[in-house]
Every structure is written in C-alpha cells, then in structure tokens.
Design a protein around this motif. Structure first.
Motif, mmCIF file in Angstrom:
data_model
loop_
_atom_site.group_PDB
_atom_site.id
_atom_site.type_symbol
_atom_site.label_atom_id
_atom_site.label_comp_id
_atom_site.label_asym_id
_atom_site.label_seq_id
_atom_site.Cartn_x
_atom_site.Cartn_y
_atom_site.Cartn_z
ATOM 1 N N LEU A 197 14.217 8.381 5.712
ATOM 2 C CA LEU A 197 12.763 8.258 5.764
ATOM 3 C C LEU A 197 12.124 9.198 6.778
ATOM 4 C CD1 LEU A 197 12.635 4.359 5.582
ATOM 5 C CD2 LEU A 197 12.492 6.002 3.705
ATOM 6 N N ASP A 198 12.922 10.078 7.361
ATOM 7 C CA ASP A 198 12.404 11.062 8.319
ATOM 8 C C ASP A 198 12.971 12.432 7.959
ATOM 9 O OD1 ASP A 198 11.185 12.266 10.451
ATOM 10 O OD2 ASP A 198 12.525 11.445 11.977
ATOM 11 N N THR A 199 12.658 12.854 6.746
ATOM 12 C CA THR A 199 13.168 14.118 6.209
ATOM 13 C C THR A 199 12.003 15.073 5.982
ATOM 14 O OG1 THR A 199 12.904 13.379 3.921
ATOM 15 C CG2 THR A 199 15.019 12.876 5.004
ATOM 16 N N PRO A 200 12.292 16.359 5.768
ATOM 17 C CA PRO A 200 11.202 17.299 5.465
ATOM 18 C C PRO A 200 10.379 16.868 4.250
ATOM 19 C CG PRO A 200 13.188 18.504 6.038
ATOM 20 C CD PRO A 200 13.589 17.054 5.953
ATOM 21 N N GLU A 201 11.043 16.333 3.230
ATOM 22 C CA GLU A 201 10.323 15.889 2.030
ATOM 23 C C GLU A 201 9.393 14.715 2.347
ATOM 24 O OE1 GLU A 201 14.023 17.974 0.939
ATOM 25 O OE2 GLU A 201 13.628 16.248 2.233
ATOM 26 N N MET A 202 9.874 13.781 3.178
ATOM 27 C CA MET A 202 9.031 12.657 3.579
ATOM 28 C C MET A 202 7.817 13.146 4.377
ATOM 29 S SD MET A 202 9.689 9.430 2.737
ATOM 30 C CE MET A 202 8.961 8.529 4.106
ATOM 31 N N SER A 242 0.827 -1.206 0.000
ATOM 32 C CA SER A 242 0.000 0.000 0.000
ATOM 33 C C SER A 242 0.863 1.258 0.000
ATOM 34 C CB SER A 242 -0.946 0.002 1.196
ATOM 35 O OG SER A 242 -0.247 -0.159 2.425
ATOM 36 N N TRP A 243 1.965 1.258 0.744
ATOM 37 C CA TRP A 243 2.853 2.431 0.731
ATOM 38 C C TRP A 243 3.534 2.545 -0.624
ATOM 39 C CZ3 TRP A 243 8.531 2.575 2.433
ATOM 40 C CH2 TRP A 243 9.019 3.891 2.375
ATOM 41 N N GLN A 244 4.023 1.433 -1.155
ATOM 42 C CA GLN A 244 4.665 1.466 -2.464
ATOM 43 C C GLN A 244 3.705 2.006 -3.519
ATOM 44 O OE1 GLN A 244 7.760 -1.471 -3.740
ATOM 45 N NE2 GLN A 244 6.121 -2.238 -5.027
ATOM 46 N N GLY A 245 2.416 1.722 -3.339
ATOM 47 C CA GLY A 245 1.425 2.211 -4.285
ATOM 48 C C GLY A 245 1.233 3.714 -4.268
ATOM 49 N N THR A 246 1.774 4.389 -3.247
ATOM 50 C CA THR A 246 1.684 5.848 -3.187
ATOM 51 C C THR A 246 3.024 6.530 -3.451
ATOM 52 O OG1 THR A 246 2.128 5.929 -0.784
ATOM 53 C CG2 THR A 246 -0.175 5.709 -1.484
ATOM 54 N N LEU A 247 4.035 5.786 -3.858
ATOM 55 C CA LEU A 247 5.359 6.382 -4.042
ATOM 56 C C LEU A 247 5.370 7.470 -5.109
ATOM 57 C CD1 LEU A 247 7.887 3.404 -3.648
ATOM 58 C CD2 LEU A 247 7.368 5.249 -2.032
ATOM 59 N N TRP A 248 4.376 7.463 -5.997
ATOM 60 C CA TRP A 248 4.287 8.550 -6.982
ATOM 61 C C TRP A 248 4.215 9.902 -6.286
ATOM 62 C CZ3 TRP A 248 -0.233 11.213 -6.182
ATOM 63 C CH2 TRP A 248 -1.278 10.516 -5.567
ATOM 64 N N ALA A 249 3.490 9.976 -5.165
ATOM 65 C CA ALA A 249 3.380 11.244 -4.434
ATOM 66 C C ALA A 249 4.680 11.584 -3.724
ATOM 67 C CB ALA A 249 2.236 11.173 -3.428
ATOM 68 N N PHE A 250 5.373 10.574 -3.230
ATOM 69 C CA PHE A 250 6.632 10.795 -2.525
ATOM 70 C C PHE A 250 7.726 11.224 -3.503
ATOM 71 C CE2 PHE A 250 4.119 8.501 0.423
ATOM 72 C CZ PHE A 250 4.584 8.846 1.683
ATOM 73 N N PHE A 251 7.857 10.476 -4.599
ATOM 74 C CA PHE A 251 8.882 10.822 -5.592
ATOM 75 C C PHE A 251 8.609 12.200 -6.195
ATOM 76 C CE2 PHE A 251 9.590 6.021 -6.486
ATOM 77 C CZ PHE A 251 10.432 5.934 -5.393
ATOM 78 N N SER A 252 7.341 12.511 -6.441
ATOM 79 C CA SER A 252 6.999 13.804 -7.027
ATOM 80 C C SER A 252 7.194 14.949 -6.046
ATOM 81 C CB SER A 252 5.550 13.795 -7.540
ATOM 82 O OG SER A 252 5.410 12.899 -8.629
ATOM 83 N N SER A 253 7.324 14.624 -4.770
ATOM 84 C CA SER A 253 7.570 15.641 -3.736
ATOM 85 C C SER A 253 9.053 15.772 -3.413
ATOM 86 C CB SER A 253 6.789 15.287 -2.463
ATOM 87 O OG SER A 253 5.399 15.274 -2.709
#
Length: 426
Positions: A231-236, A207-218
C-alpha cells in the motif's frame, strides 16, 4: 428488508465491515481450505436426485424459492428447499451452522466473505466449466489460489455523466482516459448550477473502496503474490495523488455531502453531473424522476487499464454438504447463460456468464452495455478476512490526505504500517 441488487452487494461488504472483529470465524487451523475426503471431484451428466438445501440472502433469497422450479422440472427426482436469510444475520447464522455441523448443501456467499469461511467450502470440481466467467469474478471466488466459489451474479461500477451538462462544457463524448475524466470534471464545474465536478466521497464507510476503480486502473495491486500488503508503492502514490487532485484543485469540495442517496439527487438536479455507480443506479435515477435521456454510462476511463471494482455473490458447496453432487449440478444450472438471463429478468442482478451478455435483453440496453464491457476488466479486493479492517483504515487515512492533514507520503506510509499490524488473518 428488501434489498436492491446493488444494495445487496453493499450489504455483504457492510456486513463484513461490521463483523470484522470476528476475524476468520469458522476457520480451522489444522485443515486446509477446501479439504474434504468426500469432495466431488467430477460432475457426471445424470440428473440430480435426493434432498438439496440452499441458503440465499436478501432479495435473492426471497425470489429464488419459486425460481428453482425450473431446476426441478429438469431434475424431477430432486427435492430442493431454499431458505431466505436476511443479510444482517447471515454472517452469524453461517458461523453457527458451521460450528454445529448443520450446514446446508449450497450457500450464496458475498464475495467479501469468501475468506471468512473458506475452510468450510468444498473446492470446485475439476470438470466444472469455468470458461464463461471473466477473470475478476473468478478471482473473487478464490482463496489462497484455490477456486472455492462459482460466480452467481456480479456487481461493478461504471461512469455516469450528464450528457446535457457535459455538452455545455464542450464535451460530446465520454472521457477515454483518467486525465480526460479529470479535465471533464474541471470543465463541467464551470457550468452554472454545478457545485462539484464529480461525486467522489471524501469520507465515510467504504469511501476508499469506492475509488478503487482509479487505483486498479493505475496498476495498483493491494497485495503481492506472497500475501503481503503493498500500500506504499509508486502505483499507490500515483493513484492517491490522482484522486487527491480532484480535491486539491477545487474540482470537488471536501465538505461534499456523503449522506446515502445524495449522489443520485445531485446528479439529477445537476449539482454533481459525473459519478460512478452500480447497475441499480439506473433504477434509482428513474425512481427519483431523472430523465433517462439526460445521461449516459461508459466504462471506467483508462490509466494503465480500464479496471473497475467487482463484487457480487458466489455459490459455494459446503464441505460437509449432505448432497454435494446435486449441489454442484444446481450451481451449473444457475450459471448457464439461459438461466442467467431469466434470473436477470427476475432479480435484475447482472449475469456472471459472459455469454449471457450477448442476449438482446442486456446487449440491447445502451446503459447496461457499459457494464457488459466493463466486466471484461475488473478486480476484487484481497480475499482475506481482515480486508474490512484495512479498508476502514484506508477510509480514515484518505480523508486525512484529502483534507490536507497528511501528505500522500505520510498517509500511505501510515496505511502500510497499519495494514501490516492488522495482518491478513491467516
């Protein structure tokens, strides 16, 4: 079992998830990845000769045996044998073959398995032309910065939205930014019959991998250049809060049905009119009787970029291959634009060759066109053997965040700690 192309890519990911306890099976501590005294460093222009053995998985394996007749026509002195391997047993079979020294010359390798067997692969020859591949698929074939795999086919997610329902909500175009996507989802949620503004799985495997588009795009990088989890950064935080906002603002319910296939059904009946999906989503919608004129596809809306997850499969030549020269020539042939178009017609998997997307077969299909554009900007998960374990931790922790059991700060702090405890398996 016959896999559809998207299911095939998922099978590679799922297989890794089931087998993550094996860690870096097949890897040697005293031998750097790709090291081989007999490695082919340059490919000549002569036809391939001799016996060539190839392993391919699932549906691709079933279809490749006849397809390679074209390679034999151009290389009459080669004798090529293709063995089809079920995805479910492929990981163990590769591991056993490496341990026994009975590997084939060429293997189809799911991108999430590249790190698991990296020490058994030969490096890509220096004069192998990689210029027709985009950065995301190329990076998926790299381990520790070394190119070990050549992209065969690619898989990515784009946006799907019901144009008829979006129109009722006042939208006559695809959202261009992540903020616009959330606004569109909120708007369509107000349309009669809509239960959830967008399908984002709040729980379950990948389920998290399925949202990586939002993470990579951010602008998220899951690891830094030194191979440390980040995994604990401002972007994350920004990306997690973005996805969490769909649930906290009531656009999506945390009780959303995550049964496989439900997202397609709810998309067709209008209960959930926006989702992301792979290329076989098109055929899945058609198989369930969906109206092709009722929806459109678009690239992932832009945050810092428009960047989607990339998966698929590479071809690798084994370090102990008996005929590596013919192996690399076979991979060259399989990744030529003309061959890739014919393979798409045969197996309906997306070409890794950027030039192939200029062909009318793909460029003329308005729903596939979004994939051709999206593949110019993709990113793969880290090529480490422990990715499946870290991804599973992400599934669990993100669910706790979405359901209000953890704050974003607490969740990401826990995820970072768990990832550091798991390590990278290297």
């Amino acid at each position: 079992m016959k896999h559809t192309p998207w299911k095939t890519a998922v099978a590679a990911v799922a297989g890794t998830s089931l087998l993550f306890g094996l860690g870096a099976c097949g890897r040697s501590e005293d031998k750097p990845a790709g090291a081989s005294e007999g490695a082919v460093t340059s490919i000549d222009s002569e036809p391939a000769t001799g016996d060539l053995t190839v392993w391919a998985m699932g549906n691709e394996g079933d279809l490749l045996g006849d397809f390679v007749d074209g390679f034999k026509e151009e290389n009459p002195d080669v004798n090529i044998t293709v063995t089809a391997i079920p995805w479910a047993s492929a990981h163990d079979k590769i591991q056993t073959a490496i341990a026994a020294g009975t590997v084939p010359d060429v293997i189809q390798m799911g991108t999430t398995w590249m790190a698991d067997f990296a020490d058994a692969f030969a490096p890509v020859p220096e004069n192998f032309d990689l210029s027709d591949f985009s950065a995301g698929p190329l990076e998926a074939g790299q381990v520790n910065g070394e190119q070990l795999g050549v992209p065969w086919y690619v898989d990515s997610h784009v946006l799907y939205y019901r144009t008829d329902i979006a129109g009722q909500a006042g939208w006559d175009h695809a959202p261009e930014t992540l903020d616009e996507l959330k606004q569109m989802a909120a708007d369509v949620k107000q349309v009669d019959g809509v239960e959830n503004g967008m399908y984002i799985s709040p729980a379950g495997a990948d389920s998290w991998q399925g949202t990586l588009w939002a993470f990579f795009s951010s602008g998220v990088s899951l690891m830094d250049d030194e191979g440390n989890w980040t995994l604990d950064t401002p972007e994350m935080h920004e990306a997690t809060e973005y996805i969490d906002g769909f649930f906290k603002n009531g656009i999506i319910g945390t009780n959303l049905d995550v049964t496989p296939g439900v997202s397609i059904t709810q998309f067709i009946n209008g209960q959930t009119p926006i989702m992301t999906g792979g290329p076989t989503t098109i055929s899945q919608i058609a198989d369930q009787g969906g109206d092709p004129d009722s929806y459109a596809t678009a690239v992932i809306p832009k945050g810092e970029s428009s960047t989607s997850f990339v998966g698929g499969a590479d071809f690798v030549v084994m370090d102990e291959a008996a005929n590596p020269d013919a192996g690399w020539k076979f991979i060259q042939w399989m990744t030529e634009p003309e061959t890739q178009i014919e393979w798409y017609k045969t197996a309906t998997v997306l070409p890794s060759s950027q030039s192939a997307w200029e062909d009318e077969t793909l460029a003329g299909d308005e729903k596939l066109a979004a994939y051709g554009e999206q593949l110019k900007s993709t990113q793969a998960p880290p090529a480490v053997p422990t990715w499946a374990q870290v991804s599973a931790a992400g599934d669990r922790i993100m669910e706790q965040i979405y359901k209000g059991q953890l704050t974003v700060d607490e969740g990401l702090r826990n995820l970072q700690a768990e990832a550091e405890s798991i390590g990278t398996g290297e």
